[in-house]
Scaffold this active site. Structure first.
Site, short mmCIF file in Angstrom:
data_model
loop_
_atom_site.label_atom_id
_atom_site.label_comp_id
_atom_site.label_asym_id
_atom_site.label_seq_id
_atom_site.Cartn_x
_atom_site.Cartn_y
_atom_site.Cartn_z
N LYS A 112 0.81 -1.23 0.00
CA LYS A 112 0.00 0.00 0.00
C LYS A 112 0.84 1.27 0.00
CE LYS A 112 -4.43 -1.67 1.66
NZ LYS A 112 -5.56 -1.49 2.58
N LYS A 193 -4.90 -9.51 -5.77
CA LYS A 193 -6.17 -9.89 -5.15
C LYS A 193 -7.29 -8.90 -5.50
CE LYS A 193 -6.84 -7.73 -0.69
NZ LYS A 193 -7.46 -7.84 0.60
N LYS A 196 -12.00 -4.16 -2.74
CA LYS A 196 -13.03 -3.16 -2.88
C LYS A 196 -12.45 -1.79 -3.17
CE LYS A 196 -14.33 -3.81 1.81
NZ LYS A 196 -13.14 -3.64 2.66
P1 ADP Z 1 -10.54 -5.26 0.98
O1 ADP Z 1 -9.14 -5.61 0.62
O2 ADP Z 1 -11.52 -5.70 -0.06
O3 ADP Z 1 -10.71 -3.80 1.38
P2 ADP Z 1 -10.76 -5.94 3.83
O4 ADP Z 1 -9.34 -5.63 4.13
O5 ADP Z 1 -11.82 -5.04 4.39
O6 ADP Z 1 -10.94 -6.13 2.25
O7 ADP Z 1 -11.02 -7.43 4.30
C1 ADP Z 1 -12.26 -7.93 4.74
C2 ADP Z 1 -12.23 -9.44 4.76
O8 ADP Z 1 -12.31 -9.93 3.42
C3 ADP Z 1 -10.95 -10.03 5.35
O9 ADP Z 1 -11.30 -11.19 6.09
C4 ADP Z 1 -10.15 -10.41 4.14
O10 ADP Z 1 -9.28 -11.48 4.39
C5 ADP Z 1 -11.23 -10.81 3.14
N1 ADP Z 1 -10.82 -10.57 1.76
C6 ADP Z 1 -10.54 -9.36 1.19
N2 ADP Z 1 -10.22 -9.49 -0.10
C7 ADP Z 1 -10.30 -10.83 -0.36
C8 ADP Z 1 -10.09 -11.60 -1.56
N3 ADP Z 1 -9.75 -11.05 -2.70
N4 ADP Z 1 -10.27 -12.95 -1.47
C9 ADP Z 1 -10.64 -13.52 -0.31
N5 ADP Z 1 -10.85 -12.85 0.82
C10 ADP Z 1 -10.69 -11.52 0.81
#
Ligand code: ADP
Ligand code: NA
Length: 325
Positions: A112, A193, A196
């Site tokens: 990041k 990955k 959002k």
């Molecule tokens: P993001 O990266 O989408 O902002 P968060 O950091 O808020 O997501 O993570 C929320 C939950 O979703 C965590 O448990 C994280 O491990 C899971 N998560 C986020 N992105 C993925 C992905 N691409 N595949 C599987 N799990 C994910």
């Protein structure tokens, strides 16, 4: 004794099918078995700049999404992180246990901050806040996607160090990763990955997407020119990712799906997948829109705050006593 789980999601955008398959999907079952805390981690979201009004809206939206995907407030505690001050307080104390070196080694921080002229201090100290979230509730198990493995490992180290240095008060948490859906990848760059906060919206399927958008995104998902449906993460990351998504939204395993599509092309596979994802998501959306507008949602969050506060303040007291403050 009943074990405790804690899970946090950032209100930093609309939820994706990565969040759903990697985390949320398993929550409804877990709440029957565990003492469960589901947290909207808005303090984590502000480690990068957020629009004030959008953040508020996304916080409410995330709460509604938790409930729509099956969280039952009678069984679980659903709450907003910033409404329970113990999180920020313990986070500070744990920043005084963690070292700069170990925080700088976190791959999420490196990713990041890479190429940025400056990042906030909060982006670096995010893991001690996450450790506070988890440790405040005596959490035994943290159900997350595999991207969070390193942060959980650090949480364990911080807790062990605290216990040894001050007093043995923290439970050392274990991580629980889903087998299918552990890491859903970007549709446009399947080595990254799905997130959002990805600026390329074509790369991400959001839980609030319409069937038309879903179809378009899946059809334009990057694959390869071979045309054979096979699971091979190294050489065929695009189609492997789509197979994972298919498996996550159905009762079938990747192997079974590969067999079902023997001799068929990517086109057929993609249109079936689009339909499967749309159907599942529209069921969640129906309930979501009802809840989002309702006063019931505010009541549930108020109750959650009260329950979380009660548990968290007990642990905070112990931690302060242990440190002598
Ligand atoms: P993001 O990266 O989408 O902002 P968060 O950091 O808020 O997501 O993570 C929320 C939950 O979703 C965590 O448990 C994280 O491990 C899971 N998560 C986020 N992105 C993925 C992905 N691409 N595949 C599987 N799990 C994910
Ligand atoms: Na899954």
């Amino acid at each position: 004794m009943t074990q405790t789980i804690f899970s946090g999601i950032q209100p930093s955008g609309t939820l994706t099918i990565g969040n759903y398959l990697g985390a949320m999907k398993q929550f409804p079952e877990l709440q029957d078995e565990y003492n469960s805390y589901f947290c909207i981690v808005d303090y984590h979201a502000i480690t990068v700049p957020q629009d004030r009004l959008k953040l508020r809206d996304q916080t409410r939206s995330l709460a509604a999404m938790y409930l729509a995907s099956g969280i039952n407030p009678e069984k679980s505690t659903l709450f907003i992180q910033s409404e329970v001050p113990a999180h920020a307080e313990l986070a500070w104390m744990l920043q005084c246990v963690a070292t700069v070196g170990e925080l700088e080694r976190m791959t999420q921080y490196k990713d990041k901050s890479e190429g940025k002229e400056s990042v906030t201090a909060g982006l670096l100290t995010y893991p001690p806040l996450m450790a506070a979230d988890i440790l405040l509730y005596g959490t035994d198990i943290v159900p997350v996607g595999d991207d969070q493995k390193q942060h959980i490992e650090l949480t364990r180290n911080i807790a062990e160090r605290f216990n040894k240095r001050y007093n043995d008060i923290f439970t050392i948490p274990d991580i629980k990763i889903q087998k299918v859906g552990a890491r859903i990848m970007s549709l446009q760059n399947p080595t990254k990955k799905m997130s959002k906060s990805d600026e390329n919206h074509k790369a991400t399927i959001f839980l609030l997407d319409e069937p038309k958008q879903i179809e378009k995104k899946i059809k334009s998902a990057v694959t390869d020119s071979e045309g054979i449906i096979e699971f091979d993460k190294e050489n065929k990351p695009g189609i492997s990712n789509l197979l994972n998504i298919y498996a996550g939204f159905t009762e079938k395993s990747v192997d079974e799906i590969v067999k079902d599509y023997a001799g068929k092309g990517y086109g057929d596979f993609k249109s079936d997948l689009a339909q499967i994802v749309s159907e599942k998501i529209s069921k969640i959306q129906e309930r979501y829109y009802e809840l989002y507008e309702s006063e019931e949602l505010d009541e549930i969050l108020d109750q959650g705050q009260e329950k979380a506060e009660l548990a968290a303040s007990k642990m905070l007291k112990k931690a302060k006593k242990a440190m002598g403050i």
